[in-house]
Design a protein around this motif. Structure first.
Motif, PDB file in Angstrom:
ATOM      1  N   THR A  18      -4.182  -1.347   7.916  1.00 30.39           N
ATOM      2  CA  THR A  18      -3.603  -1.460   6.578  1.00 30.39           C
ATOM      3  C   THR A  18      -2.984  -2.840   6.369  1.00 30.39           C
ATOM      4  OG1 THR A  18      -3.205   0.909   6.490  1.00 30.39           O
ATOM      5  CG2 THR A  18      -1.930  -0.454   4.979  1.00 30.39           C
ATOM      6  N   SER A  19      -2.317  -3.351   7.379  1.00 32.61           N
ATOM      7  CA  SER A  19      -1.710  -4.676   7.282  1.00 32.61           C
ATOM      8  C   SER A  19      -2.761  -5.767   7.153  1.00 32.61           C
ATOM      9  CB  SER A  19      -0.821  -4.929   8.499  1.00 32.61           C
ATOM     10  OG  SER A  19       0.202  -3.963   8.554  1.00 32.61           O
ATOM     11  N   LEU A  21      -5.524  -5.472   5.584  1.00 31.83           N
ATOM     12  CA  LEU A  21      -6.167  -5.419   4.262  1.00 31.83           C
ATOM     13  C   LEU A  21      -5.771  -6.611   3.394  1.00 31.83           C
ATOM     14  CD1 LEU A  21      -6.043  -1.662   3.218  1.00 31.83           C
ATOM     15  CD2 LEU A  21      -8.077  -3.103   3.398  1.00 31.83           C
ATOM     16  N   LYS A  22      -4.496  -6.958   3.410  1.00 31.94           N
ATOM     17  CA  LYS A  22      -4.042  -8.100   2.603  1.00 31.94           C
ATOM     18  C   LYS A  22      -4.706  -9.389   3.094  1.00 31.94           C
ATOM     19  CE  LYS A  22       0.040 -10.454   0.851  1.00 31.94           C
ATOM     20  NZ  LYS A  22      -0.474 -10.599  -0.498  1.00 31.94           N
ATOM     21  N   ALA A  23      -4.737  -9.561   4.408  1.00 40.11           N
ATOM     22  CA  ALA A  23      -5.334 -10.774   4.974  1.00 40.11           C
ATOM     23  C   ALA A  23      -6.851 -10.834   4.749  1.00 40.11           C
ATOM     24  CB  ALA A  23      -5.022 -10.861   6.463  1.00 40.11           C
ATOM     25  N   SER A  24      -7.490  -9.679   4.544  1.00 39.20           N
ATOM     26  CA  SER A  24      -8.947  -9.673   4.340  1.00 39.20           C
ATOM     27  C   SER A  24      -9.327 -10.242   2.977  1.00 39.20           C
ATOM     28  CB  SER A  24      -9.508  -8.260   4.474  1.00 39.20           C
ATOM     29  OG  SER A  24      -9.245  -7.484   3.320  1.00 39.20           O
ATOM     30  N   ASP A  25      -8.355 -10.341   2.072  1.00 39.86           N
ATOM     31  CA  ASP A  25      -8.580 -10.905   0.739  1.00 39.86           C
ATOM     32  C   ASP A  25      -9.775 -10.232   0.050  1.00 39.86           C
ATOM     33  OD1 ASP A  25      -7.927 -12.585  -1.390  1.00 39.86           O
ATOM     34  OD2 ASP A  25      -9.263 -14.182  -0.704  1.00 39.86           O
ATOM     35  N   SER A  33     -11.333  -8.486   7.899  1.00 42.08           N
ATOM     36  CA  SER A  33     -12.135  -7.345   7.448  1.00 42.08           C
ATOM     37  C   SER A  33     -12.617  -6.513   8.623  1.00 42.08           C
ATOM     38  CB  SER A  33     -13.339  -7.825   6.627  1.00 42.08           C
ATOM     39  OG  SER A  33     -12.910  -8.519   5.465  1.00 42.08           O
ATOM     40  N   ALA A  75       5.057  -5.768   6.257  1.00 43.76           N
ATOM     41  CA  ALA A  75       5.043  -6.495   4.985  1.00 43.76           C
ATOM     42  C   ALA A  75       6.276  -7.380   4.853  1.00 43.76           C
ATOM     43  CB  ALA A  75       4.962  -5.510   3.820  1.00 43.76           C
ATOM     44  N   TYR A  79       4.604 -10.859   5.613  1.00 44.18           N
ATOM     45  CA  TYR A  79       4.222 -11.302   4.282  1.00 44.18           C
ATOM     46  C   TYR A  79       5.409 -11.635   3.385  1.00 44.18           C
ATOM     47  CZ  TYR A  79      -0.359  -9.608   5.709  1.00 44.18           C
ATOM     48  OH  TYR A  79      -1.537  -9.410   6.379  1.00 44.18           O
ATOM     49  N   GLN A  81       7.674  -9.746   2.062  1.00 40.99           N
ATOM     50  CA  GLN A  81       7.999  -8.788   1.006  1.00 40.99           C
ATOM     51  C   GLN A  81       9.501  -8.545   0.994  1.00 40.99           C
ATOM     52  OE1 GLN A  81       5.763  -5.140   1.074  1.00 40.99           O
ATOM     53  NE2 GLN A  81       7.334  -4.037  -0.053  1.00 40.99           N
TER      54      GLN A  81
END
Length: 110
Positions: A18-19, A21-25, A33, A75, A79, A81
């Motif tokens: 899940t974490s 996912l953001k980096a996979s853009d 990915s 996050a 990231y 957040q």
């Protein structure tokens, strides 16, 4: 005890996926990915092993509850957040719910 270890592996794998996912853009970057796909595959495999002994409602409550808390921590740390008081309170309530279920509920015993 082995089944709780399987559940821990499932949780950590799901949090990593899940974490990532953001980096996979939007699955446009290869390595993040691949981490998403591999992480979810490992998570669901170990969750399926867990369900041999731990009731599905209990396993899923622990998996999703701790997953939410850990993804929120990632996050925040990775990231940047921002977490306000209601977010921290809600996260604390999730932890409290998982603890109450595991410490006081008879439905968790097998």
């Amino acid at each position: 005890m082995k089944n709780w270890l399987f559940l821990a592996v499932a949780i950590v794998s799901e949090v990593a996926a899940t974490s990532a996912l953001k980096a996979s853009d939007g699955f446009s970057r290869l390595w993040p990915s691949l981490l998403v796909v591999a992480g979810y595959a490992v998570a669901f495999y170990f969750l399926s092993l867990t369900l041999r002994a731990i009731p599905v409602g209990v396993a899923y409550a622990v998996w999703s509850g701790l997953g939410i808390v850990l993804v929120t921590a990632v996050a925040w740390l990775a990231y940047g957040q921002k977490l306000d008081a209601p977010a921290l309170l809600g996260t604390g309530l999730i932890v409290a719910g998982v603890l109450v279920m595991n410490l006081f509920s008879r439905s968790t015993a097998q």
